[in-house]
Design a protein around this motif. Structure first.
Motif, PDB file in Angstrom:
ATOM      1  N   GLN A   1      -2.149  46.012 -40.531  1.00 49.63           N
ATOM      2  CA  GLN A   1      -0.901  45.915 -39.788  1.00 49.63           C
ATOM      3  C   GLN A   1      -0.363  47.292 -39.407  1.00 49.63           C
ATOM      4  O   GLN A   1      -0.562  48.273 -40.119  1.00 49.63           O
ATOM      5  CB  GLN A   1       0.163  45.201 -40.620  1.00 49.63           C
ATOM      6  CG  GLN A   1      -0.232  43.820 -41.111  1.00 49.63           C
ATOM      7  CD  GLN A   1      -0.375  42.816 -39.994  1.00 49.63           C
ATOM      8  OE1 GLN A   1       0.236  42.944 -38.923  1.00 49.63           O
ATOM      9  NE2 GLN A   1      -1.205  41.797 -40.221  1.00 49.63           N
ATOM     10  N   CYS A   2       0.337  47.324 -38.268  1.00 48.57           N
ATOM     11  CA  CYS A   2       0.934  48.574 -37.789  1.00 48.57           C
ATOM     12  C   CYS A   2       2.293  48.239 -37.176  1.00 48.57           C
ATOM     13  O   CYS A   2       2.379  47.357 -36.312  1.00 48.57           O
ATOM     14  CB  CYS A   2       0.011  49.207 -36.752  1.00 48.57           C
ATOM     15  SG  CYS A   2       0.614  50.755 -36.063  1.00 48.57           S
ATOM     16  N   ASN A   3       3.317  48.928 -37.625  1.00 51.78           N
ATOM     17  CA  ASN A   3       4.658  48.754 -37.064  1.00 51.78           C
ATOM     18  C   ASN A   3       5.149  50.087 -36.524  1.00 51.78           C
ATOM     19  O   ASN A   3       4.950  51.124 -37.151  1.00 51.78           O
ATOM     20  CB  ASN A   3       5.631  48.241 -38.122  1.00 51.78           C
ATOM     21  CG  ASN A   3       5.307  46.831 -38.552  1.00 51.78           C
ATOM     22  OD1 ASN A   3       5.644  45.870 -37.882  1.00 51.78           O
ATOM     23  ND2 ASN A   3       4.607  46.709 -39.670  1.00 51.78           N
TER      24      ASN A   3
ATOM     25  N   SER B   1       8.350  52.316 -34.241  1.00 51.57           N
ATOM     26  CA  SER B   1       9.788  52.319 -33.974  1.00 51.57           C
ATOM     27  C   SER B   1      10.122  52.401 -32.493  1.00 51.57           C
ATOM     28  O   SER B   1      11.225  52.078 -32.080  1.00 51.57           O
ATOM     29  CB  SER B   1      10.465  53.483 -34.707  1.00 51.57           C
ATOM     30  OG  SER B   1       9.897  54.711 -34.289  1.00 51.57           O
TER      31      SER B   1
ATOM     32  N   GLU C   1       8.000  42.972 -30.398  1.00 53.20           N
ATOM     33  CA  GLU C   1       8.243  42.978 -31.838  1.00 53.20           C
ATOM     34  C   GLU C   1       7.823  44.307 -32.468  1.00 53.20           C
ATOM     35  O   GLU C   1       7.896  44.456 -33.688  1.00 53.20           O
ATOM     36  CB  GLU C   1       7.519  41.801 -32.494  1.00 53.20           C
ATOM     37  CG  GLU C   1       8.025  40.454 -32.000  1.00 53.20           C
ATOM     38  CD  GLU C   1       7.284  39.286 -32.641  1.00 53.20           C
ATOM     39  OE1 GLU C   1       6.538  39.493 -33.625  1.00 53.20           O
ATOM     40  OE2 GLU C   1       7.435  38.156 -32.139  1.00 53.20           O
ATOM     41  N   ARG C   2       7.351  45.237 -31.651  1.00 49.92           N
ATOM     42  CA  ARG C   2       6.982  46.577 -32.113  1.00 49.92           C
ATOM     43  C   ARG C   2       5.973  46.526 -33.253  1.00 49.92           C
ATOM     44  O   ARG C   2       6.130  47.193 -34.289  1.00 49.92           O
ATOM     45  CB  ARG C   2       8.218  47.370 -32.537  1.00 49.92           C
ATOM     46  CG  ARG C   2       9.248  47.497 -31.436  1.00 49.92           C
ATOM     47  CD  ARG C   2      10.397  48.348 -31.848  1.00 49.92           C
ATOM     48  NE  ARG C   2      11.431  48.381 -30.831  1.00 49.92           N
ATOM     49  CZ  ARG C   2      12.544  49.077 -30.914  1.00 49.92           C
ATOM     50  NH1 ARG C   2      12.754  49.842 -31.978  1.00 49.92           N
ATOM     51  NH2 ARG C   2      13.430  49.052 -29.945  1.00 49.92           N
ATOM     52  N   ARG C   3       4.955  45.731 -33.083  1.00 48.25           N
ATOM     53  CA  ARG C   3       3.923  45.639 -34.105  1.00 48.25           C
ATOM     54  C   ARG C   3       2.562  45.410 -33.490  1.00 48.25           C
ATOM     55  O   ARG C   3       2.443  44.902 -32.370  1.00 48.25           O
ATOM     56  CB  ARG C   3       4.243  44.519 -35.093  1.00 48.25           C
ATOM     57  CG  ARG C   3       4.271  43.141 -34.481  1.00 48.25           C
ATOM     58  CD  ARG C   3       4.514  42.076 -35.548  1.00 48.25           C
ATOM     59  NE  ARG C   3       4.637  40.744 -34.935  1.00 48.25           N
ATOM     60  CZ  ARG C   3       3.611  39.957 -34.674  1.00 48.25           C
ATOM     61  NH1 ARG C   3       2.376  40.358 -34.945  1.00 48.25           N
ATOM     62  NH2 ARG C   3       3.801  38.767 -34.132  1.00 48.25           N
TER      63      ARG C   3
ATOM     64  N   SER D   1      -1.806  44.704 -34.864  1.00 45.85           N
ATOM     65  CA  SER D   1      -2.708  44.382 -35.963  1.00 45.85           C
ATOM     66  C   SER D   1      -4.143  44.599 -35.523  1.00 45.85           C
ATOM     67  O   SER D   1      -4.463  44.546 -34.328  1.00 45.85           O
ATOM     68  CB  SER D   1      -2.506  42.941 -36.434  1.00 45.85           C
ATOM     69  OG  SER D   1      -2.875  42.034 -35.412  1.00 45.85           O
TER      70      SER D   1
END
Lengths: 109, 113
Positions: free
Chosen positions: A22-24, A26, A67-69, A71
């Motif tokens: 996972q990667c989030n 900003s 959603e700023r994410r 995968s």
């Protein structure tokens, strides 16, 4: 400044299992990229995926910009997949990439 | 396949000494980058360049200078090396576009005693 956070920090699998990284981030401006770093080695680009879903071989990258994410899914993991996977997001309109700290993947037999 | 080379691959320097790390790319990319990688900090951008004659400060430029004399070459200069600059340094090249990415060199391990 922009931040990129990856999870999990480490992952241990048996050969043949699937991995989900996972990667989030900003910032909403997205040029999400995934890199692979072999132990003690350099970085190799795996996928560049601004949005949606992209496949290459056993890798599937999904980026959900709103959603700023993002995968990275690795199917049927192999021992040779062991290493560190880094996600990076390009900042705004600049040429700079901001990197997460990576997910260390260990695949054993 | 993109080609980025770095020299030296390993370097031991003394505190207060001058260190120059060199990078060469044969991809004709406009942009080049210098990063350092440390445990607990990941990969951090030191300086980058948009083309020959240009250098820009990255996120951690203090204590470092950069030089881009040509399209192919990009150097990182530590005028007065300190032990805190012990790290692995990566050079990269790339261009910005819809499917942009960066191509990395093999890295230079620098130890400052």
């Amino acid at each position: 400044g922009q931040q990129v956070q990856q999870s999990p920090a480490s992952l241990v699998l048996q050969e043949g299992e699937n991995a989900e990284l996972q990667c989030n981030f900003s910032s909403t401006a997205t040029r999400l990229q995934w890199f692979y770093q072999r132990p003690g080695g350099s970085l190799v680009s795996l996928l560049s995926n601004p949005s949606g879903t992209k496949h290459t071989g056993r890798l599937t990258s999904t980026t959900v910009t709103k959603e700023r994410r993002g995968s990275l899914h690795i199917s049927s993991s192999q021992i040779t997949d062991s290493g560190t996977y880094l996600c990076a997001n390009r900042q705004g309109g600049s040429a700079k990439l901001i990197f997460g700290e990576g997910t260390k993947l260990t695949v054993s037999s | 396949e993109a080609a980025v080379t770095q020299s030296p691959r390993n370097k031991v320097a003394v505190t207060g000494g001058k260190v120059t790390l060199s990078c060469n790319q044969t991809n004709n990319h406009n942009n080049m980058y210098w990063y350092r990688q440390d445990t607990g900090h990941g990969l951090r951008l030191i300086h980058y360049s948009y083309g020959a004659g240009s250098t820009e400060k990255g996120d951690i430029p203090d204590g470092y200078k950069a030089s881009r004399p040509s399209q192919e070459n990009f150097s990182l200069i530590l005028e007065l090396a300190t032990p805190s600059q012990t790290s692995v340094y990566f050079c990269a090249s790339g261009d910005v576009g819809y499917q942009d990415t960066q191509y990395f060199g093999p890295g230079t391990r620098l130890l400052v005693l």
